[in-house]
Write an enzyme that holds these catalytic residues in place. Sequence first.
Site, mmCIF file in Angstrom:
data_model
loop_
_atom_site.group_PDB
_atom_site.id
_atom_site.type_symbol
_atom_site.label_atom_id
_atom_site.label_comp_id
_atom_site.label_asym_id
_atom_site.label_seq_id
_atom_site.Cartn_x
_atom_site.Cartn_y
_atom_site.Cartn_z
ATOM 1 N N HIS A 110 0.856 -1.189 0.000
ATOM 2 C CA HIS A 110 0.000 0.000 0.000
ATOM 3 C C HIS A 110 0.891 1.237 0.000
ATOM 4 C CE1 HIS A 110 -3.667 2.382 0.740
ATOM 5 N NE2 HIS A 110 -2.856 3.154 1.445
ATOM 6 N N CYS A 111 0.723 2.089 -0.991
ATOM 7 C CA CYS A 111 1.518 3.313 -1.108
ATOM 8 C C CYS A 111 0.723 4.469 -0.521
ATOM 9 C CB CYS A 111 1.868 3.581 -2.577
ATOM 10 S SG CYS A 111 2.788 5.112 -2.834
#
Length: 263
Positions: A110-111
């Site tokens: 997850h960025c």
Amino acid sequence: MLALRLLNVVAPAYFLCISLVTFVLQLFLFLPSMREDPSAARLFSPALLHGAFFLFLSTNALGNYVLVIQNSPDDLDACQGTAARRALCPPPSTHFCRVCARVTLRHDHHCFFTGNCIGSRNMRNFILFCLYTSLACLYSMVAGVAYISAVLSISFAHPLAFLTLLPTSISQFFSGAVLGPEMFVILMLYLWFAIGLACAGFCCHQLLLILRGQTRHQARKGVAVRARPWRKNLQEVFGKRWLLGLLVPMFNVGSESSKQRDK
């Protein structure tokens, strides 16, 4: 969980603010400081070449940034809900993200800077986003060093000149020898340098995982992947028209993952 959701909002705003500040400095400080050489042709003036190259880097960085957000990973609705329903999903290829509250296929990580999960659909755009962000930051640092060198008459011939620039400038700033705008540019030099190196290292790490045919989530969990040729692993992510995607921001068209979804 509240802190993660807050970070998911603050991090994209931070990235957009840094991008806006970089664009303003390039447009109103660095470009006007480049004097045209009367003996050189107008088409090849330093300001024009610098502006065109920075526009190419920033367009690709922001374009792939938008595509990472728009081209979200597959949302597997059948796997959402209770833990019993999520247990039916194949663990090597799916993962439930607590921040996004959904199950994604080929989950990598997850960025927070994009506020989105990175998976099979937007992996190529994410890597290109990291690459061009790194190049844009490092190029802005070089342009900023040239600007500071011309304004403050500082020589960067010595390798340690850049490392000692900040403490020296801080002392000169409080004594009045360095003005506020120049001090702000000096601070941005170190920020560009840090972001550029971080994005470059992250991009190299992601490319290494792709060559091995493994996602970051699989590497962290110790999941074994089947051995395949590295060329096939690259083609699965970047597709056959990888050169066009390297020059122009575009969707993940022509890759193996997109073909599999169309079937």
